[in-house]
Write an enzyme that holds these catalytic residues in place. Structure first.
Site, PDB file in Angstrom:
ATOM      1  N   ALA A 114       0.699  -1.088   0.014  1.00 42.46           N
ATOM      2  CA  ALA A 114       0.004  -0.053   0.239  1.00 42.46           C
ATOM      3  C   ALA A 114       0.850   1.217   0.244  1.00 42.46           C
ATOM      4  CB  ALA A 114      -0.920   0.050   0.949  1.00 42.46           C
ATOM      5  N   LYS A 165      -0.182 -17.223  -0.538  1.00 40.46           N
ATOM      6  CA  LYS A 165       1.145 -16.884  -0.494  1.00 40.46           C
ATOM      7  C   LYS A 165       1.423 -16.199   0.979  1.00 40.46           C
ATOM      8  CE  LYS A 165      -0.131 -12.189  -0.433  1.00 40.46           C
ATOM      9  NZ  LYS A 165       0.076 -10.948   0.162  1.00 40.46           N
ATOM     10  N   ARG A 229       3.724  -8.174   6.320  1.00 44.93           N
ATOM     11  CA  ARG A 229       3.465  -8.271   7.859  1.00 44.93           C
ATOM     12  C   ARG A 229       3.406  -9.753   8.046  1.00 44.93           C
ATOM     13  NH1 ARG A 229      -2.965  -6.120   7.043  1.00 44.93           N
ATOM     14  NH2 ARG A 229      -1.553  -4.454   6.083  1.00 44.93           N
ATOM     15  N   GLU A 255      -3.282 -11.943   7.782  1.00 49.21           N
ATOM     16  CA  GLU A 255      -4.171 -12.737   7.164  1.00 49.21           C
ATOM     17  C   GLU A 255      -3.707 -14.175   7.177  1.00 49.21           C
ATOM     18  OE1 GLU A 255      -7.121 -12.502   6.026  1.00 49.21           O
ATOM     19  OE2 GLU A 255      -7.387 -10.297   5.774  1.00 49.21           O
TER      20      GLU A 255
END
Length: 309
Positions: A114, A165, A229, A255
């Site tokens: 981002a 991934k 992350r 995630e």
């Protein structure tokens, strides 16, 4: 392209970044968050395209919020990566359950941090839809000198690449945190891609997708850069932090933690081998230490790299 009105649901870093891309392209953007619940009702009649950028565990609830306001003109794209928690469903399956099979759907995915998108650094992504006319219109909405989308019809493969991934990135972070070096990281990425393809092809994805931006591209990005992350989370585990402390230190949703158990269950259902996913899940559940998980991978039965039968 003619100026469009667009609703973006999800005001986190990725939702904000994509909103900026659209605004820079001259479009009118409404950015929704939980703090602005009335925004849907206020603007829904003005928009045709809706972009959902919420964590995967909030995806179904977001659709439920939208559903009462949707009409035949509305089209929905999401930039959420992951599977639904507890069901293991791909997000297009969740959308079809909630909104029906006739709803126009698309997914945006690919190697894209981002902060770099916000900074206007060159970025390429994939937009997939079973309706290629819709995918091409979305490409025109997003395309500019620093943001280049490509179209795809493989909505399954693009979602699998984006979800799995993150698990491989946790493994890569663990290996780096244990000091195993570039050889180990590269082996994990390569064999991790093999696992992603094995799962994706079993679900109907296409080989080319996994060798493209939403597959190999996103995998390499997430496994090799400290902006990831999921990689930082794995690194923290290898440094002795527990799961809760590692997530707290990162300060954002990881995630891959949500996805690992779902993908392991999916692999069992599909009767396919995913040893990296299995060992990451063992670490997350406390069945193995990070070092034991790596040793378990190295001590697996010797076999050809590819099935040549």
């Amino acid at each position: 392209m003619e100026k469009q009105n667009i609703l973006v649901m999800g005001a986190g870093s990725w939702g904000t970044a994509l909103s900026l891309v659209l605004q820079r392209n001259g479009h009118n953007v409404w950015l929704w968050s939980l703090e602005t619940p009335n925004l849907i009702e206020d603007c829904i009649s003005e928009v045709k395209d809706i972009l959902i950028v919420v964590p995967s565990h909030a995806f179904r609830e977001t659709l439920k919020r939208l559903k009462p306001y949707l009409t035949a003109k509305h089209r929905i794209c999401w930039a959420t990566k992951g599977l639904e928690n507890n069901s293991g469903l791909l997000l297009h399956q969740v959308a079809e359950q909630e909104l029906g099979a006739k709803q126009a759907l698309a997914v945006l995915s690919g190697p894209s941090f981002a902060d770099e998108v916000v900074a206007g650094l060159p970025t390429a992504v994939t937009i997939a839809s079973s309706n290629l006319d819709y995918a091409q219109e979305l490409v025109k909405l997003f395309h500019n000198q620093s943001f280049r989308p490509y179209t795809s019809s493989d909505i399954i493969g693009v979602q699998i690449g984006g979800a799995l991934k993150n698990i491989i990135a946790i493994a890569a972070g663990i290996a780096d945190g244990l000091g195993f070096g570039a050889n180990t990281r590269t082996a994990l990425i390569t064999r991790g891609l093999r696992e992603i393809m094995r799962c994706g092809l079993a679900l109907g994805g296409k080989t080319d997708t996994f060798m493209g931006l939403a597959g190999l591209g996103d995998l390499v990005l997430t496994c090799t850069d400290d902006q990831s992350r999921n990689r930082r989370f794995g690194y923290a585990l290898a440094q002795g932090k527990d799961i809760n402390q590692a997530q707290t230190d990162i300060g954002q949703i990881v995630e891959g933690v949500w996805a690992t158990r779902e993908v392991r269950a999916l692999a069992k259902q599909l009767e396919i081998e995913m040893p990296i996913v299995e060992q990451v899940d063992n670490v997350l559940q406390g069945f193995s230490s990070p070092h034991e998980a790596v040793q378990a991978l190295l001590s697996r039965q010797l076999k050809p790299e590819f099935d040549e039968s």
